[in-house]
Scaffold this active site. Structure first.
Site, mmCIF file in Angstrom:
data_model
loop_
_atom_site.group_PDB
_atom_site.id
_atom_site.type_symbol
_atom_site.label_atom_id
_atom_site.label_comp_id
_atom_site.label_asym_id
_atom_site.label_seq_id
_atom_site.Cartn_x
_atom_site.Cartn_y
_atom_site.Cartn_z
ATOM 1 C CE LYS A 82 9.398 -5.396 24.640
ATOM 2 N NZ LYS A 82 8.802 -5.887 23.383
ATOM 3 N NE ARG A 139 15.136 16.663 19.966
ATOM 4 C CZ ARG A 139 14.692 17.892 20.212
ATOM 5 N NH1 ARG A 139 13.976 18.135 21.294
ATOM 6 N NH2 ARG A 139 14.960 18.882 19.378
ATOM 7 N NE ARG A 151 10.227 25.133 20.216
ATOM 8 C CZ ARG A 151 9.548 25.297 21.350
ATOM 9 N NH1 ARG A 151 8.437 25.968 21.354
ATOM 10 N NH2 ARG A 151 10.002 24.817 22.489
ATOM 11 C CB THR A 152 12.451 19.110 16.829
ATOM 12 O OG1 THR A 152 13.234 20.205 17.298
ATOM 13 C CG2 THR A 152 13.229 18.360 15.764
ATOM 14 C CG HIS A 158 18.761 20.756 16.847
ATOM 15 N ND1 HIS A 158 18.056 20.380 15.729
ATOM 16 C CD2 HIS A 158 17.834 20.946 17.825
ATOM 17 C CE1 HIS A 158 16.759 20.346 16.031
ATOM 18 N NE2 HIS A 158 16.612 20.688 17.299
HETATM 19 C C1 NCD Z 1 16.449 23.010 21.312
HETATM 20 C C2 NCD Z 1 16.901 21.583 21.474
HETATM 21 O O1 NCD Z 1 16.111 20.697 21.826
HETATM 22 O O2 NCD Z 1 18.049 21.381 21.180
HETATM 23 N N1 NCD Z 1 15.181 23.202 20.880
HETATM 24 C C3 NCD Z 1 14.886 22.949 19.570
HETATM 25 O O3 NCD Z 1 14.872 21.828 19.130
HETATM 26 N N2 NCD Z 1 14.640 23.994 18.770
HETATM 27 C C4 NCD Z 1 16.885 23.902 22.392
HETATM 28 C C5 NCD Z 1 16.571 23.543 23.816
HETATM 29 O O4 NCD Z 1 16.038 22.500 24.110
HETATM 30 O O5 NCD Z 1 16.884 24.393 24.653
#
Ligand code: NCD
Length: 346
Positions: free
Chosen positions: A93, A114, A63-64, A142
């Site tokens: 590397k 991320r 999703r993100t 997050h």
């Molecule tokens: C979460 C995450 O990756 O922190 N999902 C998200 O980005 N909405 C929660 C999870 O991975 O459980």
């Protein structure tokens, strides 16, 4: 209304790294901006034409990454993306995050990052010449998910104060919960019931600091009891992937070979799974049975940052209070369009 996206907005040309940066004013701006892009008459289809979003993901995501990229496309901007940076970028590397960010930040106008390491987004923001949005840094934070969660609460319950919320599951590694409780602590009268195994409790420092700000925190291992005392249940999955990352780091010094490391990690993960799996499941029978009533009075709202594993059985999907799909779909798209417009200006 479009002054929400002018250079006077709280996030203009700013990185979004932690919910520590939020105050009630900036959260209100995001909620109003999200509602405006979602339901307002203004179309922003060309607003970010010529701008480039870089999504740089060292860790899995559905999703993100996709929602940020979809939002950038919806706003007329372009996207360049690395989806598995740990294996396909120069990180493999041995290049440092600092060097990567210093360079690639010249390739676009905003970066969504991320990473597996807590604190990595802050390091990236220091080296980047464009704003960095933290899309999850290991077990850290997050913050944009918290904004999606806050917008969901605000648009569903009409307020962000005097809320009673049960947070359930993995509160230790659940970075979305970390950012959310920090934000909830900004408002008066909020209380959180932590429903989890003691091994997965909120990090102590975090619990102490949000309590000092006035957030009431209670603990229980009885999900049914918690559900009866709250307005919202915020479920999370057990974050086995983050647990595994952490264990691997801990064991790296002890293991003589890759094979031994692999074996030790698997053992610890299996033990952890046996202790936690099957616990903290939101069965339909735990929720108030008011699907027949017209009013929302007495309904318990069910949220989840997703992905959902076994902690919410499929029968709960049709419960009237289940809003996790809207949270992750309409609300995430509204908030992320709003954030891109605020950070880049429109
Ligand atoms: C979460 C995450 O990756 O922190 N999902 C998200 O980005 N909405 C929660 C999870 O991975 O459980």
């Amino acid at each position: 209304m479009v002054e929400l996206f002018s250079p006077t907005n709280c996030f203009f040309r700013r990185s979004i790294i932690s919910a520590d940066q939020f105050d009630t004013k900036s959260i209100e701006q995001v909620c109003k901006a999200a509602r405006f892009v979602d339901t307002g008459p203004q179309i922003f289809g060309e607003a970010l034409k010529g701008k480039i979003l870089i999504t740089y993901f060292y860790q899995e995501s559905t999703r993100t990454r996709l929602s940020f990229e979809a939002c950038m496309h919806r706003l007329g901007g372009d996207v360049i993306s690395t989806t598995d940076a740990a294996r396909t970028s120069s990180a493999l590397k041995g290049e440092t995050l600092e060097h990567t960010m210093a360079v690639i930040s010249g390739y676009g106008d905003v970066i969504v990052l991320r990473h597996t390491e807590e604190g990595s987004a802050a390091i990236a923001a220091e080296k980047s010449i464009v704003p960095v949005i933290n899309g999850g840094d290991g077990p850290g934070e997050h913050p944009t998910q918290a904004l999606v969660d806050l917008y969901t609460l605000w648009s569903t319950l009409g307020r962000l104060d005097n809320l009673r919320i049960a947070v359930v599951g993995d509160l230790l590694y659940g970075r979305t919960v970390h950012s959310l409780v920090k934000a909830l602590a900004l408002y008066p009268g909020n209380s959180v019931v932590c429903v989890t195994d003691p091994e997965l409790a909120l990090p102590k420092d975090l619990a102490t600091s949000v309590q000092a700000k006035g957030l009431k925190i209670a603990e229980t291992q009885d999900l049914g009891e918690a559900v009866r005392s709250v307005d919202v249940v915020y479920m999370t999955r057990i974050q086995l992937n983050l647990f595994k990352d952490k264990v691997k780091k801990e064991l790296e010094v002890k293991a003589a070979t890759e094979e031994e490391l692999e074996r030790l990690v698997e053992e610890r993960v299996a033990d952890f799974k046996a202790r936690t799996e099957g616990k903290y499941i939101l069965y339909r029978r735990l929720l108030p049975d008011i699907d027949e009533l017209a009013e929302d009075e007495g309904l318990v709202w069910v949220m989840h940052p997703m992905p959902i594993l076994w902690e919410i059985p499929r029968e709960v999907d049709s419960y009237r209070g289940s809003i996790y799909i809207r949270q992750a779909r309409e609300n995430a798209m509204a908030v992320k369009r709003a954030l891109l417009l605020m950070v880049l200006g429109a």
